[in-house]
Design an enzyme around this catalytic site. Structure first.
Site, PDB file in Angstrom:
ATOM      1  N   GLY A   6      34.109  36.018  37.454  1.00  0.00           N
ATOM      2  CA  GLY A   6      33.070  36.610  38.478  1.00  0.00           C
ATOM      3  C   GLY A   6      33.589  37.257  39.537  1.00  0.00           C
ATOM      4  O   GLY A   6      34.208  36.636  40.535  1.00  0.00           O
ATOM      5  N   LYS A 184      19.458  22.580  48.730  1.00  0.00           N
ATOM      6  CA  LYS A 184      19.604  23.207  50.063  1.00  0.00           C
ATOM      7  C   LYS A 184      18.964  24.778  50.065  1.00  0.00           C
ATOM      8  O   LYS A 184      18.299  25.176  51.226  1.00  0.00           O
ATOM      9  CB  LYS A 184      20.776  23.152  50.679  1.00  0.00           C
ATOM     10  CG  LYS A 184      21.980  23.783  50.122  1.00  0.00           C
ATOM     11  CD  LYS A 184      22.282  24.999  50.517  1.00  0.00           C
ATOM     12  CE  LYS A 184      23.380  25.902  49.922  1.00  0.00           C
ATOM     13  NZ  LYS A 184      23.298  27.211  50.104  1.00  0.00           N
ATOM     14  N   THR A 241      22.895  26.782  55.760  1.00  0.00           N
ATOM     15  CA  THR A 241      22.070  27.845  55.015  1.00  0.00           C
ATOM     16  C   THR A 241      20.902  27.969  55.606  1.00  0.00           C
ATOM     17  O   THR A 241      20.060  28.958  55.687  1.00  0.00           O
ATOM     18  CB  THR A 241      21.972  27.522  53.496  1.00  0.00           C
ATOM     19  OG1 THR A 241      23.197  27.000  53.133  1.00  0.00           O
ATOM     20  CG2 THR A 241      21.665  28.831  52.745  1.00  0.00           C
ATOM     21  N   SER A 247      22.907  34.000  55.175  1.00  0.00           N
ATOM     22  CA  SER A 247      22.626  33.336  53.829  1.00  0.00           C
ATOM     23  C   SER A 247      21.471  34.154  53.390  1.00  0.00           C
ATOM     24  O   SER A 247      20.372  34.943  53.798  1.00  0.00           O
ATOM     25  CB  SER A 247      21.749  31.878  54.234  1.00  0.00           C
ATOM     26  OG  SER A 247      21.076  31.629  53.005  1.00  0.00           O
TER      27      SER A 247
HETATM   28  N1  LIG Z   1      28.359  34.452  48.456  1.00  0.00           N
HETATM   29  C1  LIG Z   1      28.629  33.266  48.972  1.00  0.00           C
HETATM   30  O1  LIG Z   1      28.641  33.158  50.452  1.00  0.00           O
HETATM   31  C2  LIG Z   1      28.643  31.912  48.286  1.00  0.00           C
HETATM   32  C3  LIG Z   1      28.074  31.925  46.866  1.00  0.00           C
HETATM   33  N2  LIG Z   1      27.890  30.615  46.283  1.00  0.00           N
HETATM   34  C4  LIG Z   1      27.527  30.808  44.933  1.00  0.00           C
HETATM   35  O2  LIG Z   1      28.500  31.375  44.078  1.00  0.00           O
HETATM   36  C5  LIG Z   1      27.470  31.919  42.784  1.00  0.00           C
HETATM   37  C6  LIG Z   1      27.514  33.446  42.626  1.00  0.00           C
HETATM   38  O3  LIG Z   1      27.310  33.959  43.843  1.00  0.00           O
HETATM   39  P1  LIG Z   1      27.885  35.282  44.582  1.00  0.00           P
HETATM   40  O4  LIG Z   1      29.212  35.632  44.125  1.00  0.00           O
HETATM   41  O5  LIG Z   1      27.789  35.335  46.067  1.00  0.00           O
HETATM   42  O6  LIG Z   1      26.865  36.283  43.885  1.00  0.00           O
HETATM   43  P2  LIG Z   1      27.140  37.871  43.853  1.00  0.00           P
HETATM   44  O7  LIG Z   1      25.804  38.547  43.548  1.00  0.00           O
HETATM   45  O8  LIG Z   1      27.906  38.418  44.610  1.00  0.00           O
HETATM   46  O9  LIG Z   1      27.925  38.200  42.546  1.00  0.00           O
HETATM   47  C7  LIG Z   1      27.582  37.600  41.132  1.00  0.00           C
HETATM   48  C8  LIG Z   1      28.334  38.102  40.183  1.00  0.00           C
HETATM   49  O10 LIG Z   1      28.101  37.484  38.979  1.00  0.00           O
HETATM   50  C9  LIG Z   1      28.563  38.518  37.975  1.00  0.00           C
HETATM   51  N3  LIG Z   1      27.403  38.282  36.818  1.00  0.00           N
HETATM   52  C10 LIG Z   1      26.085  38.349  36.768  1.00  0.00           C
HETATM   53  N4  LIG Z   1      25.645  37.968  35.682  1.00  0.00           N
HETATM   54  C11 LIG Z   1      26.697  37.864  34.904  1.00  0.00           C
HETATM   55  C12 LIG Z   1      26.910  37.486  33.637  1.00  0.00           C
HETATM   56  N5  LIG Z   1      26.013  37.268  32.620  1.00  0.00           N
HETATM   57  N6  LIG Z   1      28.217  37.334  32.925  1.00  0.00           N
HETATM   58  C13 LIG Z   1      29.367  37.501  33.797  1.00  0.00           C
HETATM   59  N7  LIG Z   1      29.125  37.575  35.264  1.00  0.00           N
HETATM   60  C14 LIG Z   1      28.045  37.893  35.657  1.00  0.00           C
HETATM   61  C15 LIG Z   1      27.880  39.834  38.671  1.00  0.00           C
HETATM   62  O11 LIG Z   1      28.504  40.921  38.152  1.00  0.00           O
HETATM   63  C16 LIG Z   1      28.368  39.362  40.206  1.00  0.00           C
HETATM   64  O12 LIG Z   1      29.936  40.036  39.937  1.00  0.00           O
HETATM   65  C17 LIG Z   1      26.131  31.588  43.298  1.00  0.00           C
HETATM   66  O13 LIG Z   1      25.672  30.360  42.548  1.00  0.00           O
HETATM   67  C18 LIG Z   1      26.183  31.347  44.796  1.00  0.00           C
HETATM   68  O14 LIG Z   1      25.094  30.179  45.276  1.00  0.00           O
HETATM   69  C19 LIG Z   1      28.602  29.765  46.872  1.00  0.00           C
HETATM   70  C20 LIG Z   1      29.082  29.637  48.113  1.00  0.00           C
HETATM   71  C21 LIG Z   1      28.903  30.733  48.906  1.00  0.00           C
HETATM   72  O1  LIG Z   2      25.698  28.937  49.431  1.00  0.00           O
HETATM   73  C1  LIG Z   2      26.023  29.545  50.653  1.00  0.00           C
HETATM   74  C2  LIG Z   2      26.546  28.932  51.625  1.00  0.00           C
HETATM   75  O2  LIG Z   2      27.262  27.565  51.672  1.00  0.00           O
HETATM   76  C3  LIG Z   2      25.734  30.994  50.293  1.00  0.00           C
HETATM   77  O3  LIG Z   2      24.245  31.078  50.607  1.00  0.00           O
HETATM   78  P1  LIG Z   2      23.471  32.287  50.050  1.00  0.00           P
HETATM   79  O4  LIG Z   2      23.730  32.165  48.689  1.00  0.00           O
HETATM   80  O5  LIG Z   2      22.007  31.709  50.679  1.00  0.00           O
HETATM   81  O6  LIG Z   2      23.820  33.401  50.728  1.00  0.00           O
END
Ligand SMILES: NC(=O)C1=CN([C@@H]2O[C@H](COP(=O)(O)OP(=O)(O)OC[C@H]3O[C@@H](n4cnc5c(N)ncnc54)[C@H](O)[C@@H]3O)[C@@H](O)[C@H]2O)C=CC1
Ligand SMILES: O=C(CO)COP(=O)(O)O
Length: 321
Positions: A6, A184, A241, A247
């Site tokens: 990812g 959360k 958050t 967020s």
């Molecule tokens: N962005 C942040 O600051 C933080 C995110 N997270 C968690 O990380 C997880 C991912 O979030 P982000 O990376 O921020 O999201 P994002 O929207 O930046 O990226 C999601 C990624 O998943 C990929 N993806 C989507 N559907 C897919 C599939 N079917 N198969 C393979 N890849 C797929 C997309 O191409 C994209 O690269 C979430 O659950 C979020 O809560 C946790 C802590 C911090």
């Molecule tokens: O999980 C997160 C911070 O710990 C990121 O929050 P958001 O997915 O709301 O951007």
């Protein structure tokens, strides 16, 4: 070698931090995106302005992962199961660390439960806690919780994932860590709506506090330890958050409170999870009025003032969880 599945904001940020310790493989499902990142050594789509260290290998082909090194699953919660079923051969037997926060809408399951169900030969764990991808990518200090039911595997994952800027705490309470991170986000949408509608910081503090009571009520009913909810994955992430417009969940809430539209391509985990939480709470007869109100707000059944009236007109009660 550590593999990160990812190439979103979080997966890329974790890969950057882990690359300080050794080579990392970053897998993107989209071949065009992988080529773009290989050429520019940046992920401008998801984490603009940050250079990718040379020892991150970017690929769109997933070779079988190691059973000795962690594989991080940094994909949106509602996509996790399909990633596991699409890549069963490559992932089975791996030490699979879910990096997503939420509850699956169709089943009410959390990430490690889904891994256990789809890949029984894998070791499931979850990495969660207060951390914005942009902060991790910039090397700012961050503390996270690594939850793994297998204590020995948990210790090995803790060592492997700790970096100079990313301090990893460990627990075996997977249920508590997962539910803290899932719930959360629901509260963050509510807090955004409160601020967006101009209801003030005092109302937000009330929502965070009573929301935390609701989080603890559900988590303990499902077997979590109360101290896990008070830790990084629960209270810590709730504070971050619900108070930062970094967020996406909070910003989505702001848009609801202001009656503005929101870009539907942005990952907002709390939206589907709110519905999953309400479904599961109803089945288990757990009273979660704040989650119900936020779910109704997201679906458009209630406006912010109506949701507030609903919460404020409930019978008066003693203050406890
Ligand atoms: N962005 C942040 O600051 C933080 C995110 N997270 C968690 O990380 C997880 C991912 O979030 P982000 O990376 O921020 O999201 P994002 O929207 O930046 O990226 C999601 C990624 O998943 C990929 N993806 C989507 N559907 C897919 C599939 N079917 N198969 C393979 N890849 C797929 C997309 O191409 C994209 O690269 C979430 O659950 C979020 O809560 C946790 C802590 C911090
Ligand atoms: O999980 C997160 C911070 O710990 C990121 O929050 P958001 O997915 O709301 O951007």
């Amino acid at each position: 070698m550590i593999t990160v599945l990812g190439a979103g904001a979080f997966g890329t940020a974790l890969a950057i931090s882990l690359a300080h310790k050794g080579p990392v493989r970053l897998w993107a499902r989209n071949a065009g995106h992988a080529t773009e990142m290989q050429k520019t050594r940046r992920n401008e789509r998801r984490l603009p302005g940050v250079d990718l260290p040379e020892n991150i290998t970017i690929t769109a082909d997933l070779e079988p992962v190691s059973d000795q090194h962690p594989t991080l699953l940094a994909v949106p919660m509602q996509r996790l199961r399909s990633v596991l079923t699409d890549y069963t051969d490559a992932l089975s037997g791996g030490m699979l660390v879910a990096c997503c926060k939420g509850m699956e809408l169709s089943t009410g399951m959390g990430p490690t439960q889904i891994i256990g169900a789809e890949l029984p030969g894998a070791t499931p764990a979850i990495l969660t806690g207060p951390s914005f991808a942009a902060d991790i990518a910039r090397g700012l200090p961050t503390a996270l919780t690594l939850a793994c039911a297998d204590e020995t595997a948990g210790e090995s994952l803790q060592q492997a994932l700790n970096t100079p800027n990313l301090r990893i705490y460990r627990t075996t309470d997977v249920t508590g860590a997962e539910l803290g991170g899932a719930l959360k986000n629901v509260m963050a949408i509510g807090c955004g709506a409160v601020i967006g509608a101009g209801l003030g910081d005092s109302a937000r503090a009330a929502l965070m506090t009573r929301g935390f009571a609701e989080m603890a009520r559900m988590a303990t009913a499902l077997g979590a330890r109360p101290e896990t909810l008070s830790g990084l994955s629960g209270f810590g992430d709730l504070v971050l958050t619900c108070t930062s417009d970094q967020s996406r969940n909070y910003r989505f809430g702001l848009s609801l409170g202001r009656n503005e539209t929101f870009d539907s391509s942005v990952t907002v985990e709390g939206a589907a999870t709110a519905r999953a939480v309400c479904n599961r709470a109803a089945k288990m007869e757990i009273d979660m009025p704040i989650s119900r109100a936020i779910t109704a707000l997201i679906s458009g059944e209630l406006q912010v003032d109506q949701a507030m009236d609903m919460l404020l007109s409930r019978p008066l009660k003693e203050e406890r969880c």
